[in-house]
Design an enzyme around this catalytic site. Structure first.
Site, mmCIF file in Angstrom:
data_model
loop_
_atom_site.group_PDB
_atom_site.id
_atom_site.type_symbol
_atom_site.label_atom_id
_atom_site.label_comp_id
_atom_site.label_asym_id
_atom_site.label_seq_id
_atom_site.Cartn_x
_atom_site.Cartn_y
_atom_site.Cartn_z
ATOM 1 N N GLU A 257 10.543 57.750 76.942
ATOM 2 C CA GLU A 257 9.322 58.516 77.138
ATOM 3 C C GLU A 257 8.674 58.110 78.452
ATOM 4 O O GLU A 257 8.987 57.044 79.017
ATOM 5 C CB GLU A 257 8.342 58.296 75.989
ATOM 6 C CG GLU A 257 7.855 56.866 75.848
ATOM 7 C CD GLU A 257 6.970 56.674 74.640
ATOM 8 O OE1 GLU A 257 6.856 57.598 73.821
ATOM 9 O OE2 GLU A 257 6.386 55.578 74.502
ATOM 10 N N LYS B 290 10.716 55.940 65.216
ATOM 11 C CA LYS B 290 9.747 56.285 66.259
ATOM 12 C C LYS B 290 9.779 57.771 66.610
ATOM 13 O O LYS B 290 8.744 58.359 66.941
ATOM 14 C CB LYS B 290 9.987 55.419 67.496
ATOM 15 C CG LYS B 290 9.632 53.945 67.294
ATOM 16 C CD LYS B 290 9.860 53.138 68.563
ATOM 17 C CE LYS B 290 9.360 51.698 68.413
ATOM 18 N NZ LYS B 290 10.034 50.946 67.359
ATOM 19 N N ARG C 129 4.001 48.062 57.829
ATOM 20 C CA ARG C 129 4.175 46.706 57.306
ATOM 21 C C ARG C 129 2.929 45.893 57.612
ATOM 22 O O ARG C 129 1.996 46.366 58.251
ATOM 23 C CB ARG C 129 5.387 46.042 57.972
ATOM 24 C CG ARG C 129 5.295 46.042 59.498
ATOM 25 C CD ARG C 129 6.406 45.275 60.158
ATOM 26 N NE ARG C 129 6.489 45.485 61.584
ATOM 27 C CZ ARG C 129 5.718 44.906 62.494
ATOM 28 N NH1 ARG C 129 4.768 44.076 62.119
ATOM 29 N NH2 ARG C 129 5.885 45.149 63.781
#
Length: 685
Positions: A188, A110, A281
């Site tokens: 975040e 990420k 994916r």
């Protein structure tokens, strides 16, 4: 001809195996004890030693070698984003069906994905990698709360917590760390609430060219887990265009090959676009982008101004992914070098084994084929692992998804109407509770019809949703809204919507005898004498025995008639000699509200082990005061479907003892005693 090992289980394994079969590939499945429904679709099946091997790249490659597999498809979850698996396949000369190793190194991380977005001018929320709770607090002081803590390798709602202030940081940090396989976290600024929608763009690439297959909206969530998805989104094409452009810019920078999903937050009030992450994916919700019907090209919208798509692309996405793993296949050869627009709307409903009235806790148990009925008809498809068996066990090892209902309609309203009808037809039985009430409640809500759903909408509106999805509502299943007379008739004839063979008629008299069991372990305890009671079954409200029996009873146990509801709670096999039930009427008893594996215990538990012979919760340990605790302290952490739930102390007091059998690593059942926390020390020191 290729041979593909499907390194997964359940409905997605079945989906991959079917697609491979259509291409006439040979197929290999892997499975664990009592989880074999998907193996019926494979040419060969290999038993794993334990569940953890699903997460072991070396084990999967070794199985592939033994079975002479040329390809490995990881499905979703498990090893689907594993750079380690892709690299191990590359070294073994096996084709990993997914992005390249270089792409995975960025897309599955990420933080690296965020850095890629920033380098390409795509906006992200303020955040950074964290190594301690202090890092989170520092970020919160810098950008303001709330802050979202995430596992770098999290997914499906795991490894994510929101903190509203510094006092919540330490515990949230621990829980996210516990749910992260790599033990790496970042944090975040949390962008949630009114206006913020979760939108994702489906892309497909061949390593040279990349095209998009439009977008899906996934804003109906709880605990950051998606439960409903729709394609296309409720946003205008003008709003969607910059999301698609951003996704394509990033995918082309990666020279993306195979399937991928680029996730964003979009604020409908400010038009702010924030990149979230890449899922390199196949997605759970891929079904609403491709696959069932092909309709003529055209346009449709709620207001006849915005193009709507079909269910939406008339593409078998999984088939395309398999073919792209072959060296001679390209987007052009698959007729995917241009993007077509079709009309229609698709909705996916995730049916989960969860109790919506109890904070969506897992509802384990046994589902019998005779009690199961899936919806069908035009525009309705079901993907499920509940197949090829007379019964299935819902346990704690895997996620709670029982199946996916995929609905297609030419219009949004038509798809919604079909979805409601599908949920009314669905029957699962009485033991395992499902989230049907939530799904139906969302579909019945005005905000769903108006497109006013945001990422925290369900949490704010859960009470209304449950009310709108309850059996008493107009749109609910009529078979669950019978009159009292009908219910009594159904009950006496063997059950309501059930195949119960036990006939229980009102007025039936029972003689009940309680006799204490004597054993070596109970010899030192004072046991009650044998008692006898007479009971009359005054009325039967519901009879699906042994799954459930409810009604009213009168007799000699209590001086007045009383209602009862007997529910078979769990399928987890627990030895009564090892564990003990908590008394839920005793305020000092802390009882497990769910079934799960104990992964952490209060530090006082170490005192039990040091002061006894080493067996936690033993007879001596039960009588040792273990120290004072404050209300809200963590007594135990249970892992359910790889997510951690906390059991806390209900008040200030003293931990008198832990329950029998309580120790790290065991599965404890719902209703079992975790600990006794009393107001003062009852000594035998």
């Amino acid at each position: 001809m290729p041979t593909v090992l499907v390194a997964n289980r359940g409905e997605i394994a079945i989906r991959v195996l079917r697609a491979a079969k259509e291409l006439e590939w040979s197929t290999v499945a892997v499975f664990t004890e009592k989880d074999t429904s998907h193996t019926a679709f494979a040419d060969e099946a290999v038993k794993l030693d334990n569940v953890s091997q699903y997460m072991d790249a070396k084990s999967m490659v070794e199985v592939a070698r033994r079975t002479h597999s040329t390809h490995i498809h990881p499905g979703y979850g498990f090893l689907s984003e594993s750079t380690e698996l892709a690299l191990a396949c590359q070294e073994a000369g096996i084709t990993f069906i997914g992005p390249t190793v270089d792409t995975l190194r960025v897309a599955s991380d990420k933080m690296k994905s965020r850095q890629l977005a920033i380098s390409l001018g795509v906006k992200v929320a303020p955040g950074d990698r964290i190594r301690s709770p202090e890092d989170v607090i520092q970020l919160g002081e810098s950008v303001g709360y709330p802050i979202m803590i995430k596992a770098l390798d999290g997914g499906g709602g795991r490894g994510i917590r929101i903190v509203e202030g510094s006092g919540e940081v330490e515990d949230a940090f621990k829980r996210c760390l516990g749910e992260s396989p790599s033990k790496q976290l970042f944090a975040e600024k949390a962008l949630t609430g009114p206006g913020w929608k979760h939108i994702e763009v489906q892309i497909i690439g061949d390593g040279k060219d990349v095209v998009h297959l439009w977008e899906r909206e996934c804003s109906v969530q709880r605990r950051f887990q998606k439960i409903m998805e729709i394609a296309p989104s409720s946003l205008s094409r003008e709003s969607i265009s910059p999301l698609i452009d951003s996704a394509l810019r990033m995918a082309r920078s990666l020279r993306y090959k195979s399937l991928g999903t680029f996730e964003f937050l979009f604020n409908t009030r400010t038009s702010d676009l924030i990149f979230l992450e890449i899922n390199p994916r196949l997605q759970v919700e891929h079904t609403v982008t491709g696959e069932i019907l092909h309709t003529p090209n055209g346009y449709y919208s709620r207001k006849l101004t915005t193009p709507f798509l079909e269910e939406i692309m008339s593409i078998d996405i999984l088939r395309a992914q398999l073919l792209l793993s072959l060296p001679e296949t390209s987007l052009h050869s698959l007729s995917l070098s241009t993007v077509a627009i079709h009309r229609g709307c698709a909705i996916q409903l995730r049916l989960t084994a969860e109790d919506s009235s109890r904070s969506f806790t897992l509802s384990p148990g046994r589902i019998l084929a005779k009690d199961l009925s899936w919806p069908s008809g035009p525009g309705i498809r079901v993907d499920t692992w509940l197949t090829h068996s007379a019964e299935w066990i819902v346990g704690t090892d895997f996620d709670s998804v029982l199946g996916k209902l995929i609905i297609h309609g030419l219009t949004f309203d038509e798809a919604t109407q079909k979805a409601k009808r599908a949920l009314r037809e669905l029957r699962v039985g009485a033991v395992v509770k499902t989230n049907v009430d939530v799904l139906l409640g969302v579909l019945n809500h005005d905000d769903w019809r108006a497109g006013r759903i945001d990422t925290l909408w369900l949490e704010r509106n859960l009470n209304d949703v449950l009310r709108l999805g309850s059996p008493g509502q107009k749109d609910s299943s009529p078979s669950q809204s019978l009159s009292p007379a009908d219910m009594e008739s159904a009950a006496t004839s063997g059950g309501l919507g059930s195949q119960s063979t036990v006939s229980l008629r009102p007025g039936t008299v029972f003689n009940l005898t309680f006799s204490p069991q004597t054993s070596a372990s109970s010899a030192t305890h004072s046991l009650p004498a044998e008692t006898k009671h007479t009971l009359t079954l005054s009325s039967v409200a519901l009879n699906t025995f042994p799954d459930r029996l409810s009604g009213t009873i009168q007799g000699t146990i209590l001086p007045v008639p009383f209602s009862f509801d007997l529910i078979q709670s769990t399928s987890v096999s627990l030895s009564s000699s090892e564990y003990e039930f908590g008394d839920q009427n005793n305020p000092s008893h802390v009882v497990s509200p769910i079934t799960g594996k104990i992964v952490d215990l209060h530090p006082a538990f170490a005192d039990v082990q040091s002061k006894t012979t080493g067996k936690a919760g033993g007879d001596d340990g039960q009588k040792i005061g273990l120290g004072r605790v404050k209300k809200g302290e963590t007594l135990a952490v249970l892992s359910v479907m790889k997510m951690e739930s906390i059991i806390t102390t209900p008040r200030d007091g003293v931990i008198e003892r832990f329950g029998n059998g309580v120790r790290i690593g065991v599965i404890i059942g719902e209703g079992m005693l975790v600990a006794v926390v009393s107001g003062e020390l009852k000594s035998r020191l």
